[in-house]
Scaffold this active site. Structure first.
Site, PDB file in Angstrom:
ATOM      1  N   ASP A 127       0.888  -1.128   0.013  1.00  0.00           N
ATOM      2  CA  ASP A 127       0.097  -0.017   0.049  1.00  0.00           C
ATOM      3  C   ASP A 127       0.841   1.266  -0.081  1.00  0.00           C
ATOM      4  OD1 ASP A 127       0.795  -0.524   2.665  1.00  0.00           O
ATOM      5  OD2 ASP A 127      -0.889   0.639   3.411  1.00  0.00           O
ATOM      6  N   GLU A 191       0.249  -1.289   5.790  1.00  0.00           N
ATOM      7  CA  GLU A 191       1.349  -0.661   6.435  1.00  0.00           C
ATOM      8  C   GLU A 191       1.181   0.558   6.621  1.00  0.00           C
ATOM      9  OE1 GLU A 191       5.099   1.042   7.359  1.00  0.00           O
ATOM     10  OE2 GLU A 191       3.819   1.612   6.036  1.00  0.00           O
TER      11      GLU A 191
END
Ligand SMILES: *[C@@H]1O[C@H](CO)[C@@H](O)[C@H](O)[C@H]1NC(C)=O
Ligand SMILES: *[C@@H]1O[C@H](CO)[C@@H](O)[C@H](O)[C@H]1NC(C)=O
Length: 503
Positions: A127, A191
């Site tokens: 991400d 994350e």
């Protein structure tokens, strides 16, 4: 890297003690297990073209984490198919097991031929943070190449690592590489917003399987160039810990009343005074207890006079240097727990005394302190029982990972940095000011290293989570080369044999 993204100069202490008790031996331990011939990290024109195109394609998939509950799951699903397409060898190799965890995270287990070697893990994340187009030279999800740079959100944080790891492994597999030491690749999908559905689930899965890791390498620090004024050469920083964090809500309750007959103090006034005291009273300077001090000592000879003299004599100049570091808000964050007032809410109507006032304070905890210690200090600073403390979220800084001669992961990184970037004279340990997925894996290992094999300067730092994030094509090739070398190095053991005292 999760906000705040900067993993700056955290220059921890060298365990001179550890070095002193070890006698150097000639041979490397790894030479005791003869290994397969080394595969040179040379890539054809066609491979180099393919690898940069693969990175561009990854940038074009907008795997944005908007908030913990709002991820672009369409993009995450697309990414899942994408890596299958661009790394076909990896997905059909018999000794590699691929699992999808938490729907969008990927865990690869690469079974090595020598089960006696303890496995390690490489971490990266899928991400990225949002990137509104405004202010970018090229659209942030275009992956466009300009003047030798690939632009886009994720080119440094952290699709370069993710694609670099898979790319290096793919290229090794094409050359029939079989690792001796097993390793894992953990690619989290959230994350930037906690890692709770990705990294944490992968960690739980491995804990349930009884896995113990020799070490972990995750994103975090870089090869730093032009970051410290007057420092002649670039140096590599490998962070050996990161800061802890607390989100603390302060609250003052009061009986609501009319503003025409106000009490002497209001909830807003009491709370404002409390947060102001917190802002005005710095937490203690931990320079002497942190990594920063010895790393500065290690770098002393890189500076010219008189800085070199000052840094080589910190026994004398420590108070001076610690005060100097406080002056810039960047280096200040390296020497103490920081306090940031981030939200303030109170009041319902212009003529009503606010019944409730709330403020949110974010602490970033220096590795030499704990959540409990910081809360105690904060209570003493606020020194007002009317102010309630509600901890919304908190975690301690992880323990400092070893970085002495016997620290396998650190020494492998050092060895690989020296060979791939021979112009880098110093590899120093650091503190990461931001947080990474690696902290979810603390139960699996006591050795976590944060390092991205990429050059970065102060301008580059601003692009992380900012505008015009970009990586040069050459830097990305070096990243692939680094991982290609690192994986092979991990089959050997660069540590000197420990000296065994004969009784
Ligand atoms: C989510 O990703 C898809 C591509 O996978 C894209 O078409 C869409 O615009 C993205 N949505 C948002 C809100 O960014
Ligand atoms: C680590 O292990 C302990 C004890 O088994 C467990 O309670 C804890 O939840 C684990 N932490 C993480 C982050 O997995």
């Amino acid at each position: 890297m999760a906000r705040p993204y900067i993993c700056l100069l955290a220059l921890p202490a060298v365990l001179l003690l550890g070095i002193a008790i070890i006698s150097r031996s000639q041979g490397l331990r790894g030479e005791k297990h003869p290994s397969a011939p080394r595969i040179p990290s040379q890539f054809s024109q066609e491979e180099r073209f393919t690898m940069k195109e693969a990175l561009k394609g990854a940038i074009q998939i907008p795997t944005v984490s908007f908030s913990p509950k709002e991820l672009n799951t369409t993009a995450l699903a697309e990414f899942r198919e994408y890596i299958r397409k661009v790394f076909p060898t990896l997905f059909k190799t018999s000794f590699i097991q691929h699992e999808i965890v938490g729907e969008y995270s990927h865990l690869f287990t690469i079974h090595g031929s020598d089960p006696s070697l303890q496995p390690y893990m490489l971490i990266a994340h899928i991400d990225v943070v949002p990137a509104p187009e405004e202010g970018w030279d090229v659209p942030p999800f275009s992956g466009l190449e300009r003047d030798g740079f690939i632009y886009g959100r994720g080119t440094l944080d952290n699709k370069n690592s993710l694609m670099g790891i898979l790319q290096a492994l793919e290229l090794l597999l094409i050359r029939n590489y079989v690792p001796q030491r097993s390793f894992f690749i953990a690619l989290g999908h959230d994350e930037e917003v906690s890692g709770i559905n990705g990294a944490q689930k992968m960690s739980a899965l491995l804990q349930a399987r009884g896995v113990h890791l020799a070490f972990i390498v995750d994103e975090g620090s870089f090869i730093l160039e032009d970051i410290i004024p007057n420092l002649k050469n670039p140096f590599a920083m490998v962070s050996v810990t990161e800061k802890g964090s607390i989100n603390l809500m302060l609250q003052v309750n009061m009986t609501p009343g009319h503003s025409s007959v106000p009490p002497k103090e209001t909830s807003i006034g009491i709370l404002a005074a409390a947060v102001s005291r917190l802002e005005q009273t710095p937490m203690p300077n931990m320079f002497a207890d942190g990594p920063v001090m010895t790393a500065l000592q290690e770098l002393a000879d890189e500076f010219s006079f008189p800085t070199n003299l000052v840094l080589s004599n910190l026994w004398l100049f420590r108070p001076l240097v610690s005060r100097l570091l406080e002056r810039s808000f960047v280096t200040n964050a390296l020497v103490r727990t920081t306090v940031a007032l981030t939200m303030f809410n109170a009041g319902v109507k212009a003529n009503v005394i606010a019944p409730v006032a709330q403020a949110l304070v974010n602490f970033r905890i220096h590795p030499a302190q704990t959540v409990q210690e910081v809360l105690k200090l904060a209570k003493d600073i606020v020194a007002d029982d009317r102010v309630q403390f509600h901890v919304l979220y908190a975690f301690d800084p992880p323990p400092v990972s070893p970085f002495d001669d016997q620290a396998l992961g650190y020494q492998l990184l050092r060895q690989t940095i020296r060979s791939v970037f021979p112009e880098v004279n110093h590899v120093v340990p650091g503190i990461c000011v931001g947080n990474t997925d690696s902290r979810h894996f603390l139960n699996l290992t006591s050795a976590i290293y944060l390092f991205n094999p990429v050059y970065i300067n102060s301008q580059g730092f601003l692009t992380l989570h900012g505008l015009n994030e970009k990586i040069s094509v050459q830097a990305y090739e070096m990243q692939v080369k680094f991982i290609f070398e690192f994986i092979q190095n991990a089959d050997t053991d660069p540590r000197p044999d420990p000296h065994v005292h004969e009784l």
